[in-house]
Design a protein around this motif. Structure first.
Motif, PDB file in Angstrom:
ATOM      1  N   ARG A 184     -51.875  -1.948  -2.443  1.00 30.24           N
ATOM      2  CA  ARG A 184     -51.633  -1.523  -1.060  1.00 30.24           C
ATOM      3  C   ARG A 184     -50.255  -0.906  -0.867  1.00 30.24           C
ATOM      4  NH1 ARG A 184     -50.911   0.796   2.683  1.00 30.24           N
ATOM      5  NH2 ARG A 184     -51.398   0.382   4.843  1.00 30.24           N
ATOM      6  N   ASP A 185     -49.268  -1.349  -1.617  1.00 27.63           N
ATOM      7  CA  ASP A 185     -47.904  -0.842  -1.451  1.00 27.63           C
ATOM      8  C   ASP A 185     -47.307  -0.556  -2.831  1.00 27.63           C
ATOM      9  OD1 ASP A 185     -45.330  -0.206  -0.726  1.00 27.63           O
ATOM     10  OD2 ASP A 185     -45.053  -1.942   0.586  1.00 27.63           O
ATOM     11  N   ALA A 186     -47.650   0.601  -3.384  1.00 22.30           N
ATOM     12  CA  ALA A 186     -47.179   0.969  -4.721  1.00 22.30           C
ATOM     13  C   ALA A 186     -45.661   1.129  -4.744  1.00 22.30           C
ATOM     14  CB  ALA A 186     -47.861   2.253  -5.197  1.00 22.30           C
ATOM     15  N   LYS A 187     -45.071   1.547  -3.639  1.00 21.96           N
ATOM     16  CA  LYS A 187     -43.609   1.662  -3.578  1.00 21.96           C
ATOM     17  C   LYS A 187     -42.972   0.284  -3.793  1.00 21.96           C
ATOM     18  CE  LYS A 187     -43.502   5.525  -0.280  1.00 21.96           C
ATOM     19  NZ  LYS A 187     -44.957   5.722  -0.174  1.00 21.96           N
ATOM     20  N   LYS A 188     -43.515  -0.719  -3.135  1.00 22.22           N
ATOM     21  CA  LYS A 188     -42.994  -2.076  -3.268  1.00 22.22           C
ATOM     22  C   LYS A 188     -43.193  -2.574  -4.704  1.00 22.22           C
ATOM     23  CE  LYS A 188     -43.485  -6.725  -1.358  1.00 22.22           C
ATOM     24  NZ  LYS A 188     -44.243  -7.561  -0.411  1.00 22.22           N
ATOM     25  N   TRP A 189     -44.359  -2.285  -5.281  1.00 18.10           N
ATOM     26  CA  TRP A 189     -44.653  -2.689  -6.667  1.00 18.10           C
ATOM     27  C   TRP A 189     -43.584  -2.118  -7.601  1.00 18.10           C
ATOM     28  CZ3 TRP A 189     -45.684  -0.810 -11.508  1.00 18.10           C
ATOM     29  CH2 TRP A 189     -46.375  -1.628 -12.400  1.00 18.10           C
TER      30      TRP A 189
ATOM     31  N   ALA B 195     -34.616  -2.128 -11.437  1.00 22.04           N
ATOM     32  CA  ALA B 195     -33.372  -2.891 -11.338  1.00 22.04           C
ATOM     33  C   ALA B 195     -32.688  -2.716  -9.981  1.00 22.04           C
ATOM     34  CB  ALA B 195     -32.423  -2.487 -12.468  1.00 22.04           C
ATOM     35  N   ASP B 196     -32.689  -1.501  -9.445  1.00 26.71           N
ATOM     36  CA  ASP B 196     -31.984  -1.238  -8.184  1.00 26.71           C
ATOM     37  C   ASP B 196     -32.927  -0.890  -7.040  1.00 26.71           C
ATOM     38  OD1 ASP B 196     -32.749   1.125  -9.339  1.00 26.71           O
ATOM     39  OD2 ASP B 196     -30.863   2.173  -8.995  1.00 26.71           O
ATOM     40  N   GLY B 197     -34.178  -1.310  -7.128  1.00 32.07           N
ATOM     41  CA  GLY B 197     -35.137  -1.028  -6.064  1.00 32.07           C
ATOM     42  C   GLY B 197     -35.659   0.402  -6.150  1.00 32.07           C
ATOM     43  N   TYR B 198     -36.544   0.733  -5.243  1.00 31.49           N
ATOM     44  CA  TYR B 198     -37.195   2.049  -5.250  1.00 31.49           C
ATOM     45  C   TYR B 198     -36.835   2.809  -3.983  1.00 31.49           C
ATOM     46  CZ  TYR B 198     -40.859   5.624  -5.323  1.00 31.49           C
ATOM     47  OH  TYR B 198     -41.523   6.816  -5.324  1.00 31.49           O
ATOM     48  N   SER B 199     -36.391   4.041  -4.151  1.00 31.59           N
ATOM     49  CA  SER B 199     -36.096   4.918  -3.024  1.00 31.59           C
ATOM     50  C   SER B 199     -37.039   6.114  -3.088  1.00 31.59           C
ATOM     51  CB  SER B 199     -34.644   5.404  -3.087  1.00 31.59           C
ATOM     52  OG  SER B 199     -34.451   6.487  -2.190  1.00 31.59           O
ATOM     53  N   GLU B 200     -37.856   6.273  -2.076  1.00 31.79           N
ATOM     54  CA  GLU B 200     -38.838   7.360  -2.065  1.00 31.79           C
ATOM     55  C   GLU B 200     -38.182   8.725  -2.236  1.00 31.79           C
ATOM     56  OE1 GLU B 200     -42.155   9.357   0.964  1.00 31.79           O
ATOM     57  OE2 GLU B 200     -41.147   7.501   1.529  1.00 31.79           O
ATOM     58  N   THR B 201     -37.078   8.967  -1.548  1.00 33.29           N
ATOM     59  CA  THR B 201     -36.472  10.302  -1.597  1.00 33.29           C
ATOM     60  C   THR B 201     -35.687  10.562  -2.879  1.00 33.29           C
ATOM     61  OG1 THR B 201     -34.588   9.493  -0.318  1.00 33.29           O
ATOM     62  CG2 THR B 201     -36.364  10.572   0.913  1.00 33.29           C
ATOM     63  N   VAL B 202     -35.258   9.500  -3.565  1.00 33.89           N
ATOM     64  CA  VAL B 202     -34.498   9.669  -4.804  1.00 33.89           C
ATOM     65  C   VAL B 202     -35.401   9.492  -6.027  1.00 33.89           C
ATOM     66  CG1 VAL B 202     -32.598   8.737  -6.200  1.00 33.89           C
ATOM     67  CG2 VAL B 202     -32.348   8.929  -3.714  1.00 33.89           C
ATOM     68  N   ASP B 203     -36.155   8.402  -6.058  1.00 34.57           N
ATOM     69  CA  ASP B 203     -36.938   8.070  -7.248  1.00 34.57           C
ATOM     70  C   ASP B 203     -38.247   8.851  -7.359  1.00 34.57           C
ATOM     71  OD1 ASP B 203     -35.207   6.093  -8.403  1.00 34.57           O
ATOM     72  OD2 ASP B 203     -35.763   4.776  -6.746  1.00 34.57           O
ATOM     73  N   GLN B 204     -38.870   9.151  -6.244  1.00 35.56           N
ATOM     74  CA  GLN B 204     -40.158   9.855  -6.342  1.00 35.56           C
ATOM     75  C   GLN B 204     -40.019  11.222  -7.031  1.00 35.56           C
ATOM     76  OE1 GLN B 204     -42.204  10.615  -2.642  1.00 35.56           O
ATOM     77  NE2 GLN B 204     -44.136  10.989  -3.666  1.00 35.56           N
TER      78      GLN B 204
ATOM     79  N   GLU C 246     -51.553   5.808  -2.058  1.00 36.92           N
ATOM     80  CA  GLU C 246     -50.330   6.592  -1.903  1.00 36.92           C
ATOM     81  C   GLU C 246     -49.959   7.303  -3.200  1.00 36.92           C
ATOM     82  OE1 GLU C 246     -46.683   4.100  -1.369  1.00 36.92           O
ATOM     83  OE2 GLU C 246     -48.109   2.438  -1.443  1.00 36.92           O
ATOM     84  N   TYR C 247     -49.092   8.289  -3.072  1.00 38.51           N
ATOM     85  CA  TYR C 247     -48.624   9.115  -4.187  1.00 38.51           C
ATOM     86  C   TYR C 247     -48.149   8.249  -5.352  1.00 38.51           C
ATOM     87  CZ  TYR C 247     -45.795  13.004  -6.234  1.00 38.51           C
ATOM     88  OH  TYR C 247     -45.246  13.963  -7.051  1.00 38.51           O
ATOM     89  N   GLU C 248     -47.417   7.199  -5.044  1.00 35.83           N
ATOM     90  CA  GLU C 248     -46.836   6.362  -6.093  1.00 35.83           C
ATOM     91  C   GLU C 248     -47.886   5.654  -6.940  1.00 35.83           C
ATOM     92  OE1 GLU C 248     -43.483   7.162  -3.353  1.00 35.83           O
ATOM     93  OE2 GLU C 248     -45.594   6.633  -3.061  1.00 35.83           O
TER      94      GLU C 248
ATOM     95  N   GLU D 279     -42.375  13.532  -0.866  1.00 38.99           N
ATOM     96  CA  GLU D 279     -43.228  14.630  -1.335  1.00 38.99           C
ATOM     97  C   GLU D 279     -42.609  16.007  -1.078  1.00 38.99           C
ATOM     98  OE1 GLU D 279     -44.427  11.998   0.298  1.00 38.99           O
ATOM     99  OE2 GLU D 279     -46.235  11.283  -0.746  1.00 38.99           O
ATOM    100  N   VAL D 280     -41.691  16.098  -0.132  1.00 42.65           N
ATOM    101  CA  VAL D 280     -41.048  17.386   0.144  1.00 42.65           C
ATOM    102  C   VAL D 280     -40.414  17.934  -1.132  1.00 42.65           C
ATOM    103  CG1 VAL D 280     -39.154  18.506   1.400  1.00 42.65           C
ATOM    104  CG2 VAL D 280     -40.685  16.929   2.600  1.00 42.65           C
ATOM    105  N   ARG D 281     -39.742  17.061  -1.886  1.00 46.00           N
ATOM    106  CA  ARG D 281     -39.133  17.490  -3.162  1.00 46.00           C
ATOM    107  C   ARG D 281     -40.070  17.291  -4.342  1.00 46.00           C
ATOM    108  NH1 ARG D 281     -34.066  14.477  -4.150  1.00 46.00           N
ATOM    109  NH2 ARG D 281     -34.141  15.606  -6.100  1.00 46.00           N
ATOM    110  N   SER D 282     -40.935  16.273  -4.265  1.00 43.73           N
ATOM    111  CA  SER D 282     -41.770  15.909  -5.414  1.00 43.73           C
ATOM    112  C   SER D 282     -42.924  16.862  -5.657  1.00 43.73           C
ATOM    113  CB  SER D 282     -42.336  14.498  -5.225  1.00 43.73           C
ATOM    114  OG  SER D 282     -41.302  13.567  -5.074  1.00 43.73           O
ATOM    115  N   LEU D 283     -43.621  17.280  -4.614  1.00 42.72           N
ATOM    116  CA  LEU D 283     -44.818  18.091  -4.831  1.00 42.72           C
ATOM    117  C   LEU D 283     -44.508  19.432  -5.499  1.00 42.72           C
ATOM    118  CD1 LEU D 283     -47.850  18.271  -4.743  1.00 42.72           C
ATOM    119  CD2 LEU D 283     -47.687  19.066  -2.364  1.00 42.72           C
TER     120      LEU D 283
END
Length: 196
Positions: free
Chosen positions: A140-145, A151-160, A108-110, A12-16
């Protein structure tokens, strides 16, 4: 006018700031304000006076008398309708001389990305047939969803931050907590918000 952001997550530091600019452009393309760098405080501290008070005081000094403060955090397992008003009352108690808003993302944000999943089809490694789950804010875990479908997984700091610049704001307003954010941004800046 300055707006200060208080967040709990690294993403959220970069996303918001990106999201706030997008919402403001949609509400009034001519509106200009200075969005300060987001101040991150861990959720465990942010829900306690020893974390919330210094964060609100810091942002109050940074934004000045005419500034605004927006606090965003994930509900996780808490009820947004209880956590949000409680934190807002505390924050306004610390600085009644500042215009403050608190928005709690359900789960969560995601979850907002999940709500607008159709708009993310084929983007950033997501499948072309991506569809939202039945109850996006119930996941419960939108990041995991997201990670299971990317294809390459989810990274909160990159993908969000990247997905924040891509997802459909109108579709995301089907989420009650995202609609709350949309309305609060309008309220903070005195801008009319169309119904969803």
């Amino acid at each position: 006018m300055k707006v200060g952001l208080i967040v709990e997550g690294h993403g959220e530091v970069r996303s918001l700031p990106i999201l706030l600019r997008r919402i403001l452009r949609e509400l009034d393309p001519q509106h200009h304000c200075s969005i300060l760098n987001a101040h991150r405080v861990s959720r465990g501290l942010l829900v306690k006076e020893e974390g919330l008070r210094p964060a609100v005081e810091l942002m109050a000094r940074k934004v000045g008398p005419e500034g605004r403060i927006l606090l965003l955090l994930d509900a996780d397992d808490d009820l947004p309708c209880q956590l949000g008003p409680s934190l807002l009352a505390q924050a306004r108690g610390y600085r009644p001389d500042r215009d403050i808003s608190v928005v709690i993302a359900t789960r969560e944000y995601e979850a907002w990305f999940l709500t607008a999943a159709e708009s993310l089809r084929g983007r950033r490694g997501l499948p072309l047939d991506l569809a939202p789950p039945l109850h996006p804010e119930g996941i419960r875990d939108a990041k995991k969803w997201l990670g299971q479908r990317k294809a390459d997984g989810y990274s909160e700091t990159v993908d969000q931050p990247a997905l924040t610049g891509l997802f459909d704001l109108t579709a995301a307003r089907r989420s009650d907590s995202f609609d709350k954010l949309f309305r609060e941004v309008g309220r903070l800046f005195g801008l009319p918000v169309p119904p969803r």
